[in-house]
Design a protein around this motif. Structure first.
Motif, short mmCIF file in Angstrom:
data_model
loop_
_atom_site.label_atom_id
_atom_site.label_comp_id
_atom_site.label_asym_id
_atom_site.label_seq_id
_atom_site.Cartn_x
_atom_site.Cartn_y
_atom_site.Cartn_z
N GLY A 96 12.10 44.52 -80.97
CA GLY A 96 11.81 43.32 -81.76
C GLY A 96 10.34 42.98 -81.84
N ARG A 97 9.47 44.00 -81.81
CA ARG A 97 8.02 43.75 -81.91
C ARG A 97 7.44 44.18 -83.26
N MET A 98 8.29 44.60 -84.18
CA MET A 98 7.82 45.09 -85.47
C MET A 98 7.40 43.94 -86.38
N VAL A 99 6.27 44.12 -87.07
CA VAL A 99 5.83 43.20 -88.12
C VAL A 99 5.58 44.06 -89.36
N LEU A 100 6.12 43.66 -90.48
CA LEU A 100 6.00 44.48 -91.69
C LEU A 100 4.94 43.90 -92.61
N GLY A 101 3.76 44.53 -92.60
CA GLY A 101 2.76 44.21 -93.59
C GLY A 101 3.09 44.95 -94.88
N VAL A 102 3.15 44.22 -96.00
CA VAL A 102 3.53 44.81 -97.29
C VAL A 102 2.56 44.34 -98.36
N GLY A 103 2.33 45.20 -99.35
CA GLY A 103 1.45 44.86 -100.46
C GLY A 103 1.91 45.53 -101.73
N ALA A 104 1.25 45.20 -102.82
CA ALA A 104 1.64 45.70 -104.14
C ALA A 104 1.26 47.15 -104.36
N GLY A 105 0.33 47.68 -103.55
CA GLY A 105 -0.13 49.05 -103.74
C GLY A 105 -1.42 49.09 -104.53
N GLY A 106 -2.28 50.02 -104.19
CA GLY A 106 -3.58 50.13 -104.84
C GLY A 106 -3.47 50.52 -106.31
N VAL A 107 -4.51 50.17 -107.07
CA VAL A 107 -4.55 50.50 -108.49
C VAL A 107 -4.74 52.00 -108.67
N ALA A 108 -5.54 52.60 -107.85
CA ALA A 108 -5.81 54.03 -107.95
C ALA A 108 -5.82 54.62 -106.55
#
Length: 293
Positions: A96-108
């Motif tokens: 239970g130590r997971m943290v999910l960093g998420v993003g839209a993804g780079g343009v290139a």
């Protein structure tokens, strides 16, 4: 307001060489440790380079307290149905130590081209990111999901047995623009920003404060209590490397606090190239600054 510090460890070493960094990150007293989630990254694509999921799995096995996460996972090459299985396993293995960093993804970049796809324009990237989160969120809550969008399809997908953390692994959503900030307010227990490029440190800090203000307004507009959402900033997205000296790091923590951030992120110093620095500075920060946070 207190400020926590996290460290990003690039997956650019074989595990036999990298394992000591993860152990030391916990021993030094960092609140969280992260790694990049890319198939390849900038000129480091020539290698060595390793995947985020097995790296974090190994890190979970040699640590016991520090939180571990992706900075950040993106839809550029991941499907939310399969990724939900990986995240569920990571949360289980880490206790239970997971943290999910998420993003839209780079343009290139390499992640966009290596699979033969074309880079999406900004609006389409956020559209895809929205779908990614709309599928991933309920799966990690152990719900069955059937979903048909423009970018993703799921047919009776399962998230069993669900995450160790309830109701699911916390999301830290990368955002700078208004639409992605609204996604951070909707899905995130945390928000992270790189602020953007600015010529001088003062200009960068002004932009950081403005970004934090805009996110606070976004939270208010959606009815979220700001005290329930972490606000993280990557110091190394500015014109000065965060671990250039212990004095600079301490000053940066203070400025981040004034801007309204709850957490700062720095990268483990590398011998050359990106985030080049001296590990002696990291050791001084661990000895003199981290205990005061």
């Amino acid at each position: 307001m207190s400020v926590r510090a996290g460290i990003v460890i690039l997956p650019d070493q074989r595990w036999a060489d990298s394992v000591g960094r993860w152990r030391r990150a916990e021993e030094y007293g960092f609140a969280h440790a992260w790694t990049y989630d890319h198939i390849g990254w900038r000129d480091l694509v020539e290698g060595p380079w390793f995947d985020a999921v097995p790296t974090l799995t190994a890190a979970a096995a040699v640590t016991s307290r520090i939180r571990l996460g992706t900075m950040v996972a993106s839809p550029n090459f991941r499907h939310p149905v399969h990724f939900a299985r990986e995240v569920t396993a990571l949360d289980d293995i880490s206790g239970g130590r997971m943290v999910l960093g998420v993003g839209a993804g780079g343009v290139a970049g390499f992640d966009n081209t290596v699979l033969g796809g074309e880079a999406l324009p900004p609006r389409a990237r956020v559209d895809r990111f929205t779908e990614f989160l709309e599928v991933l969120d309920p799966l990690l809550r152990d719900e069955r999901v059937t979903y048909r969008g423009r970018y993703y399809t799921a047919v009776d997908a399962r998230g069993t047995p669900g995450c160790v953390q309830a109701p699911r692994v916390p999301f830290v959503v990368a955002a700078l623009g208004p639409r992605s900030m609204r996604l951070a307010a909707r899905f995130g227990t945390g928000w992270v920003t790189t602020v953007g490029r600015h010529a001088s440190p003062d200009a960068w800090w002004r932009a950081a404060g403005e970004a934090c203000r805009r996110f606070a307004e976004t939270l208010a507009a959606t009815g979220r209590d700001p005290s329930t959402v972490d606000r993280m900033v990557s110091l190394d997205s500015g014109p000065v490397y965060g671990l250039s000296s212990a004095a600079y790091f301490a000053d940066a923590v203070g400025r981040a606090r004034e801007c309204g951030f709850t957490d700062v992120l720095v990268h483990w110093p590398r011998a050359e190239g990106w985030y080049a620095g001296d590990e002696a500075v990291l050791e001084e920060v661990a000895a003199t600054v981290l205990p005061t946070l």
